[in-house]
Design a protein around this motif. Structure first.
Motif: not given
Length: 454
Positions: A294, A287, A290-291, A283, A267-268, A271, A274-275, A264
């Motif tokens: 997760e 995303e 990554v989702a 992008k 992955l965080t 994220k 990417l934000a 995690r």
């Protein structure tokens, strides 16, 4: 060899299924049978030998003694005629031989009064003894039940002699005493054996209950091994196995907790990166990846965690399913529920709720409507989930329970999850001591039938 072959062929034609049906199902019942059968056979054998040999001999000798006394009285009366001698002889018979003798002058016996085979056991022995002692004299035997005596009539030349013999002279009371003692002692020994057998069965039932609870994932306290040596060894082996399995589960949970943290965290970080990236096609694609990662990580962790350590509770099943249906309808699933007004069962409510929710979500992904039926049969709860989707081919129904197996060969999460939903559901139901099977629904879709004990 010919004799052995004949016996082999004879036993091969015996239908042992009938004997198996008569055999008790429980170990306690079979143990009682092992104890009772030899006692019954022994009593039958001893009683047969006693009645056929001992009692027969005793009764015959008592009858011969009575017949000899009657013959002696008649012989004395023939040798010493006269009223005075007759009176003395009758008094001697009454006082010394315990025979009530009386003379009926001028009387005769009716025809056909001689010995016949319709006499009872004691009368038959007496009749045979009289035939041996008085071969030329007709006689008649009758039993006076009221006086508990046997009345004997003997034809004399010019009169009939009546002899009343008490049962004590023809009957041995020790026979019944022996049988009563034998039966009484046998019953007492049988009662003692039953007490010992019950004490030996208690550790077996305790071990069986512990194994059943542990197989359902319930907490099992350590208990002291008791009973026979073999049962103690089995109990100790169960404790060792239980502790080893619990240790492995703990190690797996701790390892998965570390894996969860390690996965995690990157992955965080991804994220967040990417934000902060500018909006572009790449992008959005990243995303989505990554989702998906997760979701897959959460699915793997849910499968590995299993049911964790949730306690078993006495749960209102209709109320539980009402909550599940309400949540499913909020997500847009068309679902109907048929459940009894009241039904309680000992389950892990959260685990069962996740299991049913997962199955409804899987059905809603492929079908437009879902039907849920809940009912109880004896001590078992049956849950049926039907849908109107395409269903699952019969050849593929066993494969859907395999971990990470998907009917869709692609790994696109839009058409399905990670392939762990049915596996997790099966583990939850098996943890409740139940079974889950797949079939064909009346609407043509998939039918999921779940059974678990109350």
């Amino acid at each position: 060899m010919g004799g052995l072959g004949f016996l082999k062929n004879a036993f091969s034609h015996i239908n042992f299924d009938f004997l198996k049906k008569l055999m008790p199902r429980t170990l306690f019942g079979r143990s009682i049978l092992i104890v009772v059968l030899p006692i019954i056979l022994l009593q039958v054998l001893v009683t047969y030998i006693f009645y056929e040999r001992h009692w027969d001999n005793v009764a015959r000798r008592l009858a011969q003694g009575v017949a000899g006394d009657v013959a002696a009285v008649i012989s004395l009366m023939d040798r010493f005629p006269g009223e005075t001698a007759e009176t003395d002889i009758l008094n001697s018979a009454r006082n010394q031989m315990r025979l009530a003798v009386s003379i009926d002058p001028g009387a005769t016996l009716p025809e056909g009064s001689e010995f016949v085979t319709k006499y009872g056991f004691l009368e038959g022995h007496l009749a045979r003894a009289l035939q041996e002692s008085l071969p030329a004299r007709p006689f008649s035997i009758s039993t006076n039940k009221k006086l508990e005596s046997v009345v004997l009539l003997v034809q004399l030349p010019d009169s009939v002699m009546q002899v009343i013999v008490r049962d004590k002279r023809l009957f041995s009371s020790t026979t019944y005493i022996f049988v009563m003692w034998m039966v009484g002692i046998s019953l007492a020994l049988l009662g003692i054996a039953l007490v010992f057998l019950r004490n030996q069965m208690r550790p077996i039932r305790q071990l069986s209950d512990a194994a059943e609870k542990f197989g359902k994932g319930q907490y099992v306290e350590d208990f002291k091994p008791s009973g026979a040596q073999e049962i103690r060894l089995a109990s100790r082996a169960f404790h060792v196995m239980k502790n080893r399995i619990l240790r492995q589960i703990t190690q797996r949970t701790e390892m998965l907790a570390g894996v969860s943290h390690d996965l995690r965290t990157p992955l965080t970080r991804m994220k967040l990166q990417l934000a902060m990236m500018p909006e572009q096609d790449d992008k959005q694609s990243l995303e989505g990846d990554v989702a998906d990662m997760e979701k897959m990580v959460e699915g793997y962790l849910a499968f590995a965690r299993g049911q964790e350590a949730e306690a078993v509770e006495n749960t209102d099943i209709p109320d539980l399913f009402q909550d599940i249906v309400v949540n499913a309808r909020r997500q847009g699933t068309v679902v109907s529920l048929d459940t009894p007004q009241e039904l309680w069962a000992s389950v892990r409510p959260n685990s069962l709720k996740r299991c049913i929710t997962n199955l409804i979500n899987n059905a809603a992904r492929y079908a437009s409507e879902v039907w849920i039926t809940v009912h109880a049969v004896d001590l078992e709860v049956t849950v049926t989930i039907d849908d109107d989707g395409p269903g699952i081919p019969e050849a593929s129904r066993a494969d859907v329970f395999k971990p990470f197996h998907r009917l869709d060969p692609s790994r696109n999460t839009e058409t399905g999850g990670s392939g762990l939903g049915m596996t997790i559901a099966r583990d939850v139901i098996h943890g409740h001591g139940g079974q889950i099977t797949l079939g064909e629904a009346p609407a043509g879709g998939l039918r999921i039938e779940i059974r678990f004990p109350r």
